[in-house]
Design a protein around this motif. Structure first.
Motif, PDB file in Angstrom:
ATOM      1  N   ILE A   1      24.436  -9.599  41.954  1.00 27.08           N
ATOM      2  CA  ILE A   1      24.924  -8.446  42.721  1.00 27.08           C
ATOM      3  C   ILE A   1      26.420  -8.273  42.514  1.00 27.08           C
ATOM      4  O   ILE A   1      26.916  -7.171  42.261  1.00 27.08           O
ATOM      5  CB  ILE A   1      24.598  -8.628  44.216  1.00 27.08           C
ATOM      6  N   ASN A   2      27.188  -9.376  42.604  1.00 25.41           N
ATOM      7  CA  ASN A   2      28.644  -9.290  42.439  1.00 25.41           C
ATOM      8  C   ASN A   2      29.009  -8.782  41.056  1.00 25.41           C
ATOM      9  O   ASN A   2      29.917  -7.955  40.896  1.00 25.41           O
ATOM     10  CB  ASN A   2      29.271 -10.657  42.684  1.00 25.41           C
ATOM     11  N   ASP A   3      28.302  -9.277  40.006  1.00 25.83           N
ATOM     12  CA  ASP A   3      28.601  -8.815  38.647  1.00 25.83           C
ATOM     13  C   ASP A   3      28.305  -7.337  38.489  1.00 25.83           C
ATOM     14  O   ASP A   3      29.083  -6.575  37.895  1.00 25.83           O
ATOM     15  CB  ASP A   3      27.784  -9.628  37.637  1.00 25.83           C
ATOM     16  N   VAL A   4      27.122  -6.889  39.006  1.00 25.28           N
ATOM     17  CA  VAL A   4      26.755  -5.467  38.889  1.00 25.28           C
ATOM     18  C   VAL A   4      27.765  -4.589  39.615  1.00 25.28           C
ATOM     19  O   VAL A   4      28.227  -3.568  39.103  1.00 25.28           O
ATOM     20  CB  VAL A   4      25.332  -5.236  39.449  1.00 25.28           C
ATOM     21  N   LEU A   5      28.159  -5.012  40.821  1.00 26.91           N
ATOM     22  CA  LEU A   5      29.081  -4.194  41.611  1.00 26.91           C
ATOM     23  C   LEU A   5      30.477  -4.186  40.998  1.00 26.91           C
ATOM     24  O   LEU A   5      31.154  -3.159  40.981  1.00 26.91           O
ATOM     25  CB  LEU A   5      29.131  -4.702  43.053  1.00 26.91           C
ATOM     26  N   ASP A   6      30.943  -5.341  40.499  1.00 29.67           N
ATOM     27  CA  ASP A   6      32.254  -5.367  39.832  1.00 29.67           C
ATOM     28  C   ASP A   6      32.247  -4.458  38.603  1.00 29.67           C
ATOM     29  O   ASP A   6      33.203  -3.715  38.359  1.00 29.67           O
ATOM     30  CB  ASP A   6      32.605  -6.802  39.414  1.00 29.67           C
ATOM     31  N   LEU A   7      31.164  -4.514  37.821  1.00 29.94           N
ATOM     32  CA  LEU A   7      31.071  -3.679  36.633  1.00 29.94           C
ATOM     33  C   LEU A   7      31.052  -2.210  37.016  1.00 29.94           C
ATOM     34  O   LEU A   7      31.716  -1.372  36.399  1.00 29.94           O
ATOM     35  CB  LEU A   7      29.805  -4.044  35.852  1.00 29.94           C
ATOM     36  N   ALA A   8      30.300  -1.888  38.090  1.00 29.38           N
ATOM     37  CA  ALA A   8      30.236  -0.496  38.539  1.00 29.38           C
ATOM     38  C   ALA A   8      31.592  -0.009  39.033  1.00 29.38           C
ATOM     39  O   ALA A   8      31.990   1.132  38.796  1.00 29.38           O
ATOM     40  CB  ALA A   8      29.189  -0.351  39.651  1.00 29.38           C
ATOM     41  N   LYS A   9      32.331  -0.891  39.736  1.00 33.23           N
ATOM     42  CA  LYS A   9      33.649  -0.503  40.235  1.00 33.23           C
ATOM     43  C   LYS A   9      34.619  -0.244  39.081  1.00 33.23           C
ATOM     44  O   LYS A   9      35.430   0.668  39.143  1.00 33.23           O
ATOM     45  CB  LYS A   9      34.207  -1.586  41.161  1.00 33.23           C
TER      46      LYS A   9
ATOM     47  N   THR B   1      23.099 -13.558  33.937  1.00 35.38           N
ATOM     48  CA  THR B   1      22.787 -12.173  34.285  1.00 35.38           C
ATOM     49  C   THR B   1      22.920 -11.221  33.120  1.00 35.38           C
ATOM     50  O   THR B   1      22.447 -10.090  33.182  1.00 35.38           O
ATOM     51  CB  THR B   1      23.732 -11.697  35.408  1.00 35.38           C
ATOM     52  N   GLY B   2      23.602 -11.637  32.057  1.00 36.33           N
ATOM     53  CA  GLY B   2      23.844 -10.718  30.950  1.00 36.33           C
ATOM     54  C   GLY B   2      24.945  -9.720  31.246  1.00 36.33           C
ATOM     55  O   GLY B   2      25.059  -8.701  30.564  1.00 36.33           O
ATOM     56  N   LEU B   3      25.760 -10.003  32.278  1.00 34.01           N
ATOM     57  CA  LEU B   3      26.827  -9.068  32.656  1.00 34.01           C
ATOM     58  C   LEU B   3      28.215  -9.676  32.507  1.00 34.01           C
ATOM     59  O   LEU B   3      29.210  -8.956  32.519  1.00 34.01           O
ATOM     60  CB  LEU B   3      26.639  -8.617  34.113  1.00 34.01           C
ATOM     61  N   GLY B   4      28.308 -11.007  32.401  1.00 34.07           N
ATOM     62  CA  GLY B   4      29.615 -11.673  32.416  1.00 34.07           C
ATOM     63  C   GLY B   4      30.539 -11.196  31.317  1.00 34.07           C
ATOM     64  O   GLY B   4      31.700 -10.844  31.567  1.00 34.07           O
ATOM     65  N   LEU B   5      30.071 -11.147  30.064  1.00 35.65           N
ATOM     66  CA  LEU B   5      30.949 -10.758  28.960  1.00 35.65           C
ATOM     67  C   LEU B   5      31.218  -9.254  28.974  1.00 35.65           C
ATOM     68  O   LEU B   5      32.291  -8.815  28.562  1.00 35.65           O
ATOM     69  CB  LEU B   5      30.334 -11.183  27.625  1.00 35.65           C
ATOM     70  N   ALA B   6      30.240  -8.454  29.432  1.00 38.55           N
ATOM     71  CA  ALA B   6      30.485  -7.012  29.545  1.00 38.55           C
ATOM     72  C   ALA B   6      31.606  -6.748  30.536  1.00 38.55           C
ATOM     73  O   ALA B   6      32.513  -5.936  30.297  1.00 38.55           O
ATOM     74  CB  ALA B   6      29.206  -6.293  29.976  1.00 38.55           C
ATOM     75  N   LEU B   7      31.572  -7.452  31.692  1.00 39.46           N
ATOM     76  CA  LEU B   7      32.636  -7.306  32.692  1.00 39.46           C
ATOM     77  C   LEU B   7      33.958  -7.849  32.150  1.00 39.46           C
ATOM     78  O   LEU B   7      35.019  -7.257  32.368  1.00 39.46           O
ATOM     79  CB  LEU B   7      32.234  -8.041  33.967  1.00 39.46           C
ATOM     80  N   THR B   8      33.904  -8.957  31.417  1.00 37.19           N
ATOM     81  CA  THR B   8      35.121  -9.535  30.833  1.00 37.19           C
ATOM     82  C   THR B   8      35.804  -8.535  29.909  1.00 37.19           C
ATOM     83  O   THR B   8      37.029  -8.346  29.964  1.00 37.19           O
ATOM     84  CB  THR B   8      34.762 -10.819  30.058  1.00 37.19           C
ATOM     85  N   LYS B   9      35.042  -7.893  29.043  1.00 33.47           N
ATOM     86  CA  LYS B   9      35.602  -6.915  28.111  1.00 33.47           C
ATOM     87  C   LYS B   9      36.311  -5.787  28.855  1.00 33.47           C
ATOM     88  O   LYS B   9      37.418  -5.373  28.497  1.00 33.47           O
ATOM     89  CB  LYS B   9      34.498  -6.347  27.231  1.00 33.47           C
ATOM     90  N   ARG B  10      35.695  -5.307  29.931  1.00 34.46           N
ATOM     91  CA  ARG B  10      36.283  -4.189  30.674  1.00 34.46           C
ATOM     92  C   ARG B  10      37.533  -4.618  31.444  1.00 34.46           C
ATOM     93  O   ARG B  10      38.489  -3.849  31.587  1.00 34.46           O
ATOM     94  CB  ARG B  10      35.237  -3.584  31.615  1.00 34.46           C
ATOM     95  N   LEU B  11      37.543  -5.872  31.947  1.00 32.71           N
ATOM     96  CA  LEU B  11      38.743  -6.360  32.635  1.00 32.71           C
ATOM     97  C   LEU B  11      39.904  -6.530  31.651  1.00 32.71           C
ATOM     98  O   LEU B  11      41.057  -6.272  31.995  1.00 32.71           O
ATOM     99  CB  LEU B  11      38.433  -7.693  33.318  1.00 32.71           C
ATOM    100  N   VAL B  12      39.599  -6.961  30.423  1.00 36.54           N
ATOM    101  CA  VAL B  12      40.646  -7.056  29.396  1.00 36.54           C
ATOM    102  C   VAL B  12      41.187  -5.661  29.084  1.00 36.54           C
ATOM    103  O   VAL B  12      42.402  -5.454  28.966  1.00 36.54           O
ATOM    104  CB  VAL B  12      40.087  -7.730  28.131  1.00 36.54           C
ATOM    105  N   GLU B  13      40.286  -4.694  28.961  1.00 36.78           N
ATOM    106  CA  GLU B  13      40.711  -3.323  28.656  1.00 36.78           C
ATOM    107  C   GLU B  13      41.556  -2.729  29.769  1.00 36.78           C
ATOM    108  O   GLU B  13      42.471  -1.934  29.513  1.00 36.78           O
ATOM    109  CB  GLU B  13      39.481  -2.455  28.389  1.00 36.78           C
ATOM    110  N   LEU B  14      41.260  -3.131  31.045  1.00 40.33           N
ATOM    111  CA  LEU B  14      42.073  -2.646  32.163  1.00 40.33           C
ATOM    112  C   LEU B  14      43.530  -3.112  32.044  1.00 40.33           C
ATOM    113  O   LEU B  14      44.439  -2.456  32.532  1.00 40.33           O
ATOM    114  CB  LEU B  14      41.497  -3.137  33.492  1.00 40.33           C
ATOM    115  N   HIS B  15      43.741  -4.259  31.404  1.00 39.02           N
ATOM    116  CA  HIS B  15      45.094  -4.762  31.195  1.00 39.02           C
ATOM    117  C   HIS B  15      45.769  -4.127  29.966  1.00 39.02           C
ATOM    118  O   HIS B  15      46.903  -4.469  29.634  1.00 39.02           O
ATOM    119  CB  HIS B  15      45.069  -6.286  31.013  1.00 39.02           C
ATOM    120  N   GLY B  16      45.053  -3.254  29.292  1.00 41.55           N
ATOM    121  CA  GLY B  16      45.633  -2.615  28.113  1.00 41.55           C
ATOM    122  C   GLY B  16      45.532  -3.467  26.875  1.00 41.55           C
ATOM    123  O   GLY B  16      46.304  -3.286  25.943  1.00 41.55           O
TER     124      GLY B  16
END
Length: 548
Positions: A403-411, A533-548
């Motif tokens: 749930i936390n991974d899905v919601l973080d990714l959605a946010k 969950t299959g979401l950890g690396l997808a969320l990681t990529k987006r968090l890196v992109e948020l930092h530019g």
């Protein structure tokens, strides 16, 4: 010569429509717009009413559930204390009034009362304290007959729960005491045994409310604050009895609706719950802004639907005119389709981001109750029951992780996560992730090493970068068998922060490496039994992109 008659009424409109089709479509659009705006407003009003009702219902259910949790803690201590008062050893010591015997008995029974009890002590029928555990010598011999727990138990002859008061114990901690009479052989009381509840732990009883709402208060039956979920150590014993909502709750009536914060006075959405058989109350507060945040996507969607309707009508008029003039505008449909797809994706992300309270609250309640069962029933559980509780907690933690991974990714996708950069030393930044990973690796029999440039400083969002580190390191440890190794190198490469993780694990087949940052990609399913969950690396990529 003959004069041509001018077209009138419908004939004139028909000729106008034929000569200027976009004008006719515009007229139809204006005729449709007025009722469409009315329907949109009515829909928004109905949605707001439904949302208010749902929010208040959720708050009320949470307050009632929290009150039940508090009652469970208090009733457990009361039942255990009754059993202690009936034990032959304490009854014999009470009959003799010998302090040493009383102290020995209390020392034996105090651990059985659990972590919610800070002190347990014995008083004779005059209110003189003769023994206490843990020992506080300065209190022995003092008289506490003025305390309401003493007068209450002596008056009723039954177990009695006091109001919150400042104790005489070291540091003068606030407490609520449960007093139980000790009966002699003739059935008459020979003394009382008292358990002082540790109210510093009361904040844990409201932990699920703090995660889902802005704040929550636990109030005793005289209107004094026991604990505030957002700041457990502040405003303790503050008198709130004059507040109308608190007064109503003390009278036995619950409240659900708009009100003022009993402490801060700010407008809040408020719901209350009564703690059964104790007389205490729980107040749950939520900012009215939550309704605006929840309704914003809906109102925005209605406005966009209305705008799309008018745009479609006007676009149709433009298209008719364009077709009439034989001007090609094929890319118009493509742009409209792309906009609709983008809007659908944003709506999906907004929906998931707004569901965080609804999804996390029941899972936190499941985990909290499983902990409570394991803690309170530890001495009586069978091995099978312990396995069942362990399975409940493991499944709950896995589902909460998902749930936390899905919601973080959605946010992230909805633009609801902001990066808050600050200057921080590299060693301080990475140490929590390294400590956790070392422990996980050791438990799995995997060697773990790290090379970090401790002298460097970076400007990043520490929480999000640590989330990146946890995801990368947990993958390395999880998919490396016992006897393998995981290594991380963290340092600066010019102006960039460089993080490299290497392991001797199962690896990723070459034909699947292009999918490694996809959503719900579990590339290891046929290679390893490790979960994920299959979401950890997808969320990681987006968090890196948020930092530019």
């Amino acid at each position: 010569m003959r004069l041509k008659s001018r077209p009138r009424g419908a004939a004139r409109l028909s000729r106008l429509a034929l000569s200027r089709p976009w004008v006719a479509v515009l007229a139809v659009a204006l005729l449709i717009a007025a009722p469409a705006v009315t329907v949109a407003k009515l829909s928004a009003d109905m949605a707001q009413t439904r949302q208010r009702t749902a929010t208040f219902d959720r708050e009320h259910r949470a307050a009632v559930e929290a009150a039940a949790i508090v009652a469970e803690h208090v009733q457990t201590v009361r039942e255990d204390l009754v059993a202690v008062a009936q034990h032959a050893d304490l009854r014999a010591a009470s009959a003799t009034k010998v302090p040493a015997a009383l102290t020995a008995a209390l020392d034996d029974f105090a651990p059985l009362l659990g972590k919610d009890v800070r002190y347990v002590f014995y008083e004779d029928l005059r209110g003189t304290l003769l023994a206490v555990s843990p020992p506080v010598p300065d209190l022995v011999g003092q008289n506490f007959s003025s305390r309401d727990y003493f007068s209450g138990v002596m008056r009723t002859g039954q177990p009695y729960i006091s109001a919150v008061y400042t104790t005489a114990f070291p540091g003068n901690p606030p407490a609520a005491s449960i007093a139980v009479p000790i009966l002699g052989a003739d059935g008459h009381p020979t003394g009382i045994v008292v358990a002082a509840l540790d109210l510093t732990r009361a904040g844990r009883w409201l932990a699920s409310l703090r995660a889902a709402f802005d704040d929550a208060y636990l109030i005793d039956r005289t209107g004094h604050l026991i604990v505030r979920a957002s700041a457990p150590g502040s405003d303790v014993l503050r008198d709130l009895s004059a507040d109308p909502i608190v007064a109503r709750m003390l009278g036995g009536a619950t409240f659900v609706g708009d009100g003022a914060d009993p402490i801060g006075g700010s407008p809040e959405l408020i719901a209350t719950g009564i703690v059964p058989d104790v007389g205490w109350g729980v107040i749950v507060l939520q900012s009215p802004d939550v309704l605006a945040r929840q309704l914003s996507p809906l109102v925005k969607g209605l406005a966009q639907t209305l705008a799309a309707l008018l745009a479609a009508l006007l676009g149709a008029g433009a298209l008719v005119a364009i077709l009439a003039r034989r001007v090609a505008r094929d890319d118009l449909a493509l742009r409209a389709t792309n906009a609709a797809l983008a809007q659908a994706s944003r709506a999906k992300s907004e929906f998931l981001a707004n569901m965080s309270h609804e999804l996390r609250t029941p899972m936190n309640a499941i985990l909290g109750f499983s902990d409570l069962l394991e803690e309170q029933l530890a001495a009586t559980l069978t091995d099978r029951q312990r396995r069942y509780l362990a399975n409940i907690r493991a499944a709950g933690e896995h589902l909460l992780e998902l749930i936390n991974d899905v919601l973080d990714l959605a946010k992230v996708e909805a633009g609801r996560i902001d990066v808050r950069p600050e200057t921080i030393a590299l060693g301080v930044l990475v140490e929590p992730a390294l400590a956790s990973s070392r422990q996980s690796a050791a438990a799995q029999g995997v060697a773990f090493s790290a090379d970090v440039d401790d002298r460097a400083t970076v400007i990043v969002d520490p929480g999000r970068v640590r989330q990146i580190l946890y995801n990368l390191l947990s993958n390395g440890v999880k998919f490396t068998p016992a006897g393998g190794s995981v290594r991380i190198e963290v340092g600066l490469a010019g102006d960039d922060l460089r993080i490299a993780v290497a392991d001797t694990g199962i690896g990723i087949p070459a034909d699947r490496q292009g999918r490694v940052f996809g959503i719900f990609e579990r590339l290891h399913e046929d290679l390893s039994a490790a979960g994920g969950t299959g979401l950890g690396l997808a969320l990681t990529k987006r968090l890196v992109e948020l930092h530019g």
